[in-house]
Design a protein around this motif. Structure first.
Motif, PDB file in Angstrom:
ATOM      1  N   GLN A   1      20.907  40.666  39.559  1.00 56.49           N
ATOM      2  CA  GLN A   1      21.721  40.766  38.355  1.00 56.49           C
ATOM      3  C   GLN A   1      21.089  39.974  37.207  1.00 56.49           C
ATOM      4  O   GLN A   1      21.011  40.461  36.075  1.00 56.49           O
ATOM      5  CB  GLN A   1      23.127  40.234  38.654  1.00 56.49           C
TER       6      GLN A   1
ATOM      7  N   LYS B   1      41.049  35.983  43.428  1.00 62.78           N
ATOM      8  CA  LYS B   1      39.767  36.309  44.069  1.00 62.78           C
ATOM      9  C   LYS B   1      39.828  35.989  45.561  1.00 62.78           C
ATOM     10  O   LYS B   1      39.252  36.713  46.372  1.00 62.78           O
ATOM     11  CB  LYS B   1      38.616  35.552  43.408  1.00 62.78           C
TER      12      LYS B   1
ATOM     13  N   LEU C   1      29.489  40.486  33.354  1.00 62.01           N
ATOM     14  CA  LEU C   1      29.408  39.508  34.439  1.00 62.01           C
ATOM     15  C   LEU C   1      30.660  39.414  35.310  1.00 62.01           C
ATOM     16  O   LEU C   1      30.543  39.406  36.536  1.00 62.01           O
ATOM     17  CB  LEU C   1      29.043  38.123  33.886  1.00 62.01           C
ATOM     18  N   PRO C   2      31.853  39.328  34.740  1.00 59.67           N
ATOM     19  CA  PRO C   2      33.028  39.209  35.612  1.00 59.67           C
ATOM     20  C   PRO C   2      33.166  40.366  36.610  1.00 59.67           C
ATOM     21  O   PRO C   2      33.418  40.147  37.794  1.00 59.67           O
ATOM     22  CB  PRO C   2      34.203  39.172  34.637  1.00 59.67           C
ATOM     23  N   ILE C   3      32.970  41.587  36.144  1.00 61.55           N
ATOM     24  CA  ILE C   3      33.122  42.736  37.046  1.00 61.55           C
ATOM     25  C   ILE C   3      31.973  42.817  38.037  1.00 61.55           C
ATOM     26  O   ILE C   3      32.188  43.082  39.229  1.00 61.55           O
ATOM     27  CB  ILE C   3      33.322  44.068  36.276  1.00 61.55           C
ATOM     28  N   THR C   4      30.748  42.561  37.585  1.00 60.13           N
ATOM     29  CA  THR C   4      29.617  42.624  38.522  1.00 60.13           C
ATOM     30  C   THR C   4      29.695  41.503  39.550  1.00 60.13           C
ATOM     31  O   THR C   4      29.347  41.712  40.709  1.00 60.13           O
ATOM     32  CB  THR C   4      28.255  42.608  37.796  1.00 60.13           C
ATOM     33  N   ASN C   5      30.181  40.337  39.143  1.00 57.17           N
ATOM     34  CA  ASN C   5      30.343  39.248  40.115  1.00 57.17           C
ATOM     35  C   ASN C   5      31.393  39.601  41.169  1.00 57.17           C
ATOM     36  O   ASN C   5      31.230  39.281  42.347  1.00 57.17           O
ATOM     37  CB  ASN C   5      30.689  37.941  39.418  1.00 57.17           C
ATOM     38  N   SER C   6      32.457  40.271  40.751  1.00 59.71           N
ATOM     39  CA  SER C   6      33.482  40.699  41.715  1.00 59.71           C
ATOM     40  C   SER C   6      32.926  41.754  42.666  1.00 59.71           C
ATOM     41  O   SER C   6      33.224  41.741  43.862  1.00 59.71           O
ATOM     42  CB  SER C   6      34.701  41.245  40.978  1.00 59.71           C
TER      43      SER C   6
ATOM     44  N   ASN D   1      31.434  25.571  43.544  1.00 59.08           N
ATOM     45  CA  ASN D   1      31.835  25.445  42.143  1.00 59.08           C
ATOM     46  C   ASN D   1      32.337  24.041  41.812  1.00 59.08           C
ATOM     47  O   ASN D   1      32.050  23.521  40.743  1.00 59.08           O
ATOM     48  CB  ASN D   1      32.897  26.486  41.787  1.00 59.08           C
TER      49      ASN D   1
ATOM     50  N   GLU E   1      26.273  40.208  28.775  1.00 56.80           N
ATOM     51  CA  GLU E   1      26.970  39.213  29.599  1.00 56.80           C
ATOM     52  C   GLU E   1      28.432  39.568  29.808  1.00 56.80           C
ATOM     53  O   GLU E   1      29.077  39.025  30.699  1.00 56.80           O
ATOM     54  CB  GLU E   1      26.864  37.827  28.961  1.00 56.80           C
ATOM     55  N   SER E   2      28.949  40.472  29.022  1.00 55.24           N
ATOM     56  CA  SER E   2      30.351  40.862  29.158  1.00 55.24           C
ATOM     57  C   SER E   2      30.631  41.571  30.487  1.00 55.24           C
ATOM     58  O   SER E   2      31.783  41.666  30.905  1.00 55.24           O
ATOM     59  CB  SER E   2      30.771  41.754  27.997  1.00 55.24           C
TER      60      SER E   2
ATOM     61  N   TYR F   1      43.263  32.807  38.881  1.00 59.65           N
ATOM     62  CA  TYR F   1      42.177  33.764  39.041  1.00 59.65           C
ATOM     63  C   TYR F   1      41.370  33.481  40.304  1.00 59.65           C
ATOM     64  O   TYR F   1      40.944  34.402  40.988  1.00 59.65           O
ATOM     65  CB  TYR F   1      41.279  33.776  37.800  1.00 59.65           C
TER      66      TYR F   1
END
Length: 128
Positions: free
Chosen positions: A33, A109, A47-52, A93, A44-45, A105
């Motif tokens: 990625q 997850k 990122l949240p969906i690709t990380n999920s 994290n 970069e927008s 959140y």
């Protein structure tokens, strides 16, 4: 050692391997990625969906692995992998991100990780 202790040790080894597999897959997918973001115009927008998606794929593969290996209770073993995964990610994290906050959140997850793991485990048990 007795048979029961040997079985517990074998189970712990299998779960550790599957949890490690999920983390390694996540790292590999995140490197891919990152490379895509560096060499393409990927924003970069996403990122949240690709990380999920990366999380779900990693947990699913690891859950299939543990379920094929253990041959029973796929949903339970898969859900355990999802739980192990999310706990490892939270610990990472906490250690690496200065402003990490355990919020709704992260809990969502975690729920997704449990369900994804259970589904992956059911798939794995039925593959053999």
């Amino acid at each position: 050692m007795g048979r029961k202790q040997d079985a517990i040790i074998d189970y712990a080894k299998d779960m550790s391997k599957a949890g490690g597999l999920a983390v390694v897959l996540t790292l590999v997918f995140i490197m891919i990625q990152t490379a895509l973001m560096m060499f393409t115009k990927l924003s970069e927008s996403v990122l949240p969906i690709t990380n999920s998606i990366i999380m779900a794929i990693s947990i699913t593969i690891a859950s299939i692995y543990i379920s094929i290996k253990r041959e029973q209770k796929g949903w339970l073993n898969g859900a355990a992998i999802g739980l192990i995964y999310i706990l490892l990610m939270v610990l990472l994290n906490i250690g690496l991100v200065d402003d990490f906050v355990l919020n709704k959140y992260v809990l969502i997850k975690g729920g997704i990780a449990l369900v994804t793991g259970a589904i992956g485990g059911m798939i794995g048990v039925n593959l053999k």
